[in-house]
Write an enzyme that holds these catalytic residues in place. Structure first.
Site, PDB file in Angstrom:
ATOM      1  N   GLU A 199      -0.128  -5.491 -14.266  1.00  0.00           N
ATOM      2  CA  GLU A 199       0.084  -6.398 -14.865  1.00  0.00           C
ATOM      3  C   GLU A 199      -1.053  -7.250 -15.690  1.00  0.00           C
ATOM      4  O   GLU A 199      -1.032  -8.062 -16.609  1.00  0.00           O
ATOM      5  CB  GLU A 199       0.690  -7.583 -13.994  1.00  0.00           C
ATOM      6  CG  GLU A 199       1.857  -7.432 -13.547  1.00  0.00           C
ATOM      7  CD  GLU A 199       3.129  -7.641 -14.659  1.00  0.00           C
ATOM      8  OE1 GLU A 199       2.954  -8.335 -15.550  1.00  0.00           O
ATOM      9  OE2 GLU A 199       4.047  -6.682 -14.768  1.00  0.00           O
ATOM     10  N   TYR A 235      -0.080 -14.777 -13.409  1.00  0.00           N
ATOM     11  CA  TYR A 235      -0.199 -13.791 -12.424  1.00  0.00           C
ATOM     12  C   TYR A 235      -1.244 -12.699 -13.163  1.00  0.00           C
ATOM     13  O   TYR A 235      -2.150 -12.607 -12.432  1.00  0.00           O
ATOM     14  CB  TYR A 235       0.957 -12.953 -11.850  1.00  0.00           C
ATOM     15  CG  TYR A 235       0.784 -11.934 -11.042  1.00  0.00           C
ATOM     16  CD1 TYR A 235       0.286 -12.150  -9.657  1.00  0.00           C
ATOM     17  CD2 TYR A 235       0.526 -10.411 -11.565  1.00  0.00           C
ATOM     18  CE1 TYR A 235      -0.003 -11.059  -8.685  1.00  0.00           C
ATOM     19  CE2 TYR A 235       0.294  -9.488 -10.571  1.00  0.00           C
ATOM     20  CZ  TYR A 235       0.029  -9.880  -9.264  1.00  0.00           C
ATOM     21  OH  TYR A 235      -0.439  -8.591  -8.653  1.00  0.00           O
ATOM     22  N   SER A 275      -4.015  -4.941 -10.737  1.00  0.00           N
ATOM     23  CA  SER A 275      -2.680  -4.672 -10.756  1.00  0.00           C
ATOM     24  C   SER A 275      -2.433  -4.075 -12.502  1.00  0.00           C
ATOM     25  O   SER A 275      -3.116  -4.574 -13.376  1.00  0.00           O
ATOM     26  CB  SER A 275      -1.819  -5.961 -10.705  1.00  0.00           C
ATOM     27  OG  SER A 275      -0.526  -5.714 -11.501  1.00  0.00           O
TER      28      SER A 275
HETATM   29  P1  NDP Z   1       2.777  -9.665  -0.681  1.00  0.00           P
HETATM   30  O1  NDP Z   1       3.472 -10.849  -1.603  1.00  0.00           O
HETATM   31  O2  NDP Z   1       3.564  -9.028   0.065  1.00  0.00           O
HETATM   32  O3  NDP Z   1       1.655 -10.365   0.249  1.00  0.00           O
HETATM   33  C1  NDP Z   1       0.840 -11.434  -0.262  1.00  0.00           C
HETATM   34  C2  NDP Z   1      -0.143 -11.775   0.933  1.00  0.00           C
HETATM   35  O4  NDP Z   1      -1.016 -12.834   0.449  1.00  0.00           O
HETATM   36  C3  NDP Z   1       0.897 -12.504   2.087  1.00  0.00           C
HETATM   37  O5  NDP Z   1      -0.011 -12.062   3.163  1.00  0.00           O
HETATM   38  C4  NDP Z   1       0.568 -13.990   1.828  1.00  0.00           C
HETATM   39  O6  NDP Z   1       0.763 -14.635   3.300  1.00  0.00           O
HETATM   40  C5  NDP Z   1      -0.680 -13.970   1.395  1.00  0.00           C
HETATM   41  N1  NDP Z   1      -1.274 -15.077   0.800  1.00  0.00           N
HETATM   42  C6  NDP Z   1      -0.504 -16.001  -0.510  1.00  0.00           C
HETATM   43  N2  NDP Z   1      -0.943 -16.891  -0.564  1.00  0.00           N
HETATM   44  C7  NDP Z   1      -2.085 -17.214   0.183  1.00  0.00           C
HETATM   45  C8  NDP Z   1      -2.828 -18.338   0.590  1.00  0.00           C
HETATM   46  N3  NDP Z   1      -2.830 -19.306  -0.074  1.00  0.00           N
HETATM   47  N4  NDP Z   1      -3.479 -18.122   1.879  1.00  0.00           N
HETATM   48  C9  NDP Z   1      -3.590 -17.084   2.570  1.00  0.00           C
HETATM   49  N5  NDP Z   1      -2.880 -15.939   2.218  1.00  0.00           N
HETATM   50  C10 NDP Z   1      -2.112 -16.130   1.069  1.00  0.00           C
HETATM   51  O7  NDP Z   1       1.997  -8.659  -1.456  1.00  0.00           O
HETATM   52  P2  NDP Z   1       1.885  -7.100  -1.392  1.00  0.00           P
HETATM   53  O8  NDP Z   1       1.340  -6.830   0.126  1.00  0.00           O
HETATM   54  O9  NDP Z   1       2.897  -6.496  -2.199  1.00  0.00           O
HETATM   55  O10 NDP Z   1       0.243  -6.819  -2.526  1.00  0.00           O
HETATM   56  C11 NDP Z   1      -0.997  -7.182  -1.993  1.00  0.00           C
HETATM   57  C12 NDP Z   1      -1.768  -7.241  -3.275  1.00  0.00           C
HETATM   58  O11 NDP Z   1      -1.681  -6.589  -4.000  1.00  0.00           O
HETATM   59  C13 NDP Z   1      -1.590  -8.659  -4.011  1.00  0.00           C
HETATM   60  O12 NDP Z   1      -2.859  -9.105  -4.286  1.00  0.00           O
HETATM   61  C14 NDP Z   1      -0.652  -8.138  -5.262  1.00  0.00           C
HETATM   62  O13 NDP Z   1      -1.049  -9.142  -6.132  1.00  0.00           O
HETATM   63  C15 NDP Z   1      -1.228  -6.760  -5.242  1.00  0.00           C
HETATM   64  N6  NDP Z   1      -0.600  -5.779  -5.854  1.00  0.00           N
HETATM   65  C16 NDP Z   1       0.618  -5.613  -5.527  1.00  0.00           C
HETATM   66  C17 NDP Z   1       1.374  -4.718  -6.046  1.00  0.00           C
HETATM   67  C18 NDP Z   1       2.658  -4.175  -5.398  1.00  0.00           C
HETATM   68  O14 NDP Z   1       3.612  -3.452  -6.174  1.00  0.00           O
HETATM   69  N7  NDP Z   1       3.119  -4.545  -4.055  1.00  0.00           N
HETATM   70  C19 NDP Z   1       0.821  -3.798  -7.229  1.00  0.00           C
HETATM   71  C20 NDP Z   1      -0.311  -4.438  -7.607  1.00  0.00           C
HETATM   72  C21 NDP Z   1      -1.305  -5.107  -7.166  1.00  0.00           C
HETATM   73  P3  NDP Z   1       2.032 -15.278   3.721  1.00  0.00           P
HETATM   74  O15 NDP Z   1       2.762 -14.240   4.467  1.00  0.00           O
HETATM   75  O16 NDP Z   1       1.725 -16.330   4.295  1.00  0.00           O
HETATM   76  O17 NDP Z   1       3.174 -15.522   2.328  1.00  0.00           O
HETATM   77  P1  GDR Z   2       6.835  -6.813 -10.899  1.00  0.00           P
HETATM   78  O1  GDR Z   2       7.783  -6.426  -9.914  1.00  0.00           O
HETATM   79  O2  GDR Z   2       7.133  -8.045 -11.547  1.00  0.00           O
HETATM   80  O3  GDR Z   2       6.698  -5.633 -11.797  1.00  0.00           O
HETATM   81  O4  GDR Z   2       5.433  -7.094 -10.039  1.00  0.00           O
HETATM   82  P2  GDR Z   2       9.612  -7.062  -9.783  1.00  0.00           P
HETATM   83  O5  GDR Z   2      10.200  -6.014  -8.747  1.00  0.00           O
HETATM   84  O6  GDR Z   2       9.674  -8.407  -9.600  1.00  0.00           O
HETATM   85  O7  GDR Z   2      10.132  -6.359 -11.194  1.00  0.00           O
HETATM   86  C1  GDR Z   2      10.030  -5.145 -11.619  1.00  0.00           C
HETATM   87  C2  GDR Z   2      10.956  -5.024 -12.901  1.00  0.00           C
HETATM   88  O8  GDR Z   2      12.232  -5.125 -12.535  1.00  0.00           O
HETATM   89  C3  GDR Z   2      12.850  -6.104 -13.754  1.00  0.00           C
HETATM   90  N1  GDR Z   2      13.924  -6.892 -13.176  1.00  0.00           N
HETATM   91  C4  GDR Z   2      14.019  -7.838 -12.003  1.00  0.00           C
HETATM   92  N2  GDR Z   2      13.199  -8.222 -11.324  1.00  0.00           N
HETATM   93  C5  GDR Z   2      13.202  -9.310 -10.412  1.00  0.00           C
HETATM   94  N3  GDR Z   2      12.188  -9.504  -9.430  1.00  0.00           N
HETATM   95  N4  GDR Z   2      14.553  -9.354 -10.236  1.00  0.00           N
HETATM   96  C6  GDR Z   2      15.500  -9.134 -10.869  1.00  0.00           C
HETATM   97  O9  GDR Z   2      16.625  -9.432 -10.840  1.00  0.00           O
HETATM   98  C7  GDR Z   2      15.064  -8.335 -11.930  1.00  0.00           C
HETATM   99  N5  GDR Z   2      16.112  -7.540 -12.762  1.00  0.00           N
HETATM  100  C8  GDR Z   2      15.127  -6.696 -13.594  1.00  0.00           C
HETATM  101  C9  GDR Z   2      11.582  -6.873 -14.014  1.00  0.00           C
HETATM  102  O10 GDR Z   2      11.959  -7.593 -15.312  1.00  0.00           O
HETATM  103  C10 GDR Z   2      10.570  -6.102 -13.949  1.00  0.00           C
HETATM  104  O11 GDR Z   2      10.472  -5.017 -15.419  1.00  0.00           O
HETATM  105  C11 GDR Z   2       5.300  -6.374  -8.875  1.00  0.00           C
HETATM  106  C12 GDR Z   2       4.376  -7.166  -7.790  1.00  0.00           C
HETATM  107  O12 GDR Z   2       4.151  -6.576  -6.612  1.00  0.00           O
HETATM  108  C13 GDR Z   2       3.195  -7.727  -8.587  1.00  0.00           C
HETATM  109  O13 GDR Z   2       2.341  -8.355  -7.470  1.00  0.00           O
HETATM  110  C14 GDR Z   2       2.433  -6.423  -8.988  1.00  0.00           C
HETATM  111  O14 GDR Z   2       1.161  -6.683  -9.452  1.00  0.00           O
HETATM  112  C15 GDR Z   2       3.167  -5.524  -9.968  1.00  0.00           C
HETATM  113  O15 GDR Z   2       4.524  -5.122  -9.399  1.00  0.00           O
HETATM  114  C16 GDR Z   2       2.477  -4.246 -10.360  1.00  0.00           C
END
Ligand code: NDP
Ligand code: GDR
Length: 327
Positions: free
Chosen positions: A131, A153, A129
């Site tokens: 992050e 995270y 990520s």
């Molecule tokens: P989601 O939060 O939508 O999905 C996370 C998944 O992980 C769900 O299927 C959840 O299951 C599962 N999970 C969490 N904890 C457990 C556990 N203890 N045992 C089994 N399964 C578990 O994430 P995304 O699909 O958005 O992201 C996928 C991956 O990519 C993650 O690793 C995230 O950190 C990473 N990522 C995402 C980004 C984004 O912008 N979306 C950007 C960069 C990285 P359940 O349905 O049961 O909660």
């Molecule tokens: P992020 O996504 O933390 O980047 O993680 P999020 O959508 O939570 O925040 C994006 C930006 O928006 C600002 N923000 C707020 N965010 C939330 N959630 N709620 C609010 O009310 C709000 N107001 C402003 C945040 O400060 C931030 O700057 C996502 C996840 O998918 C991670 O798992 C992944 O790794 C990163 O993106 C890349």
């Protein structure tokens, strides 16, 4: 026929990746917790067509169930493993991040160790990520940018990245890492800011009322489209050599831009419905998180296809359709 294992198949990316791999002719296996499977079986998983999961082989395993992971990996040979399961919310206080650190690091280590023992030829994708860069000193970031995580995270993802790199360099496993920036879709979970905004815009436009409370609306991110990004995951595992790749659009937008686009698409002026509250503020960011995806574009031909505006409008349309079905 190739066989793939996806952990986190009930999440946003797990859904799109399963759909994409099935379209390529893969046999898709998915790991989910028991509650996730119950949601699929009861058709309770929000907005997900159950037919998709009927075409996958699902296994009920929690990430902390090491014997369960071990059993799965020792009994079915996989060509590719996409490790997406994680606690994925960033905005919690560092002091509260024990579960995130425990969940994300231990599961990655365990999965790699089990694969290395039973099927070292299986290719492993680690969901890195932006992050991991946390508070970088330059923008855009690329694969050489030093890591400086600032959340539980981010720390867990840096540890996972180093685990994957070590299994690649010390054990010779094919471990590819995608350093993905934010990517969104109508299947984004509602706690993330894009979906929080598109849901609120749809609710207000369809007569549901209420106000939207956000943190810093000037916060900027590099937002891409989830279906584009799962194509990148597949390209990373099907590259000639295992490498790390930044996956990003290189374009920054603010939270206010999302509000403007989403509310205007719903026929509303966002300024009349949105307020900022300290509850959702995070640490101020001096240098924005935006990525340079030149390496993956040059080496695999990957590039994003959907614009920020197209994506946000499609999310609003999907949320409006849902609101109408509910009312
Ligand atoms: P989601 O939060 O939508 O999905 C996370 C998944 O992980 C769900 O299927 C959840 O299951 C599962 N999970 C969490 N904890 C457990 C556990 N203890 N045992 C089994 N399964 C578990 O994430 P995304 O699909 O958005 O992201 C996928 C991956 O990519 C993650 O690793 C995230 O950190 C990473 N990522 C995402 C980004 C984004 O912008 N979306 C950007 C960069 C990285 P359940 O349905 O049961 O909660
Ligand atoms: P992020 O996504 O933390 O980047 O993680 P999020 O959508 O939570 O925040 C994006 C930006 O928006 C600002 N923000 C707020 N965010 C939330 N959630 N709620 C609010 O009310 C709000 N107001 C402003 C945040 O400060 C931030 O700057 C996502 C996840 O998918 C991670 O798992 C992944 O790794 C990163 O993106 C890349």
């Amino acid at each position: 026929m190739k066989r793939a294992l996806i952990t986190g198949i009930t999440g946003q990316d797990g859904f799109y990746l399963a759909e994409y791999l099935l379209s390529l002719g893969y046999e898709v296996h998915g790991l989910a917790r028991q509650t996730g499977l119950e949601h699929i079986r009861g058709n309770l998983l929000q907005d997900v067509p159950p037919e998709l999961y009927q075409r996958c082989h699902l296994h009920a395993v929690n990430l902390d169930n090491f014997p369960g992971l071990y059993r799965l990996v020792s009994s079915i040979p996989f060509d590719e493993c996409y490790h997406l399961a994680a606690s994925s919310f960033v905005g919690e206080r560092l002091a509260d991040g024990y579960q995130t650190i425990q969940n994300n690091i231990a599961s990655t280590h365990y999965l790699l160790a089990a694969l290395n023992e039973f099927q070292p030829g299986c290719r492993f994708y680690f969901a890195g990520s932006s992050e991991m860069f946390g508070r970088p000193d330059k923008a855009p970031q690329d694969e050489q940018t030093p890591m400086n995580p600032r959340s539980a995270y981010g720390i867990s993802k840096v540890a996972g990245y180093h685990l994957a790199r070590n299994y690649r360099e010390s054990m010779g496993m094919f471990c590819g890492v995608g350093i993905l920036y934010n990517h969104e879709s109508p299947r984004r979970r509602p706690e993330f800011v894009t979906r929080k905004i598109t849901l609120a815009a749809a609710r207000i436009a369809t007569g549901g009322g209420g106000r939207l409370q956000l943190g810093n609306v000037e916060a900027r991110r590099d937002w891409g489209h989830a279906p584009d990004y799962v194509r990148a995951m597949h390209a990373i595992l099907n590259h000639d050599e295992p490498r790390d790749f930044v996956v990003a659009t290189g374009i920054l937008h603010s939270v206010a831009d999302i509000c403007e686009t989403a509310f205007a698409h719903a026929g509303l002026d966002w300024r009349e419905h949105v307020e900022s509250t300290a509850d959702f503020y995070r640490e101020e960011e001096q240098v924005p998180l935006t990525g340079n995806a030149e390496r993956i574009t040059q080496e695999t031909g990957w590039r994003p296809t959907v614009t920020f505006e197209q994506m946000i409008c499609a999310m609003v349309d999907a949320d409006m359709a849902r609101m109408r079905t509910l009312s």
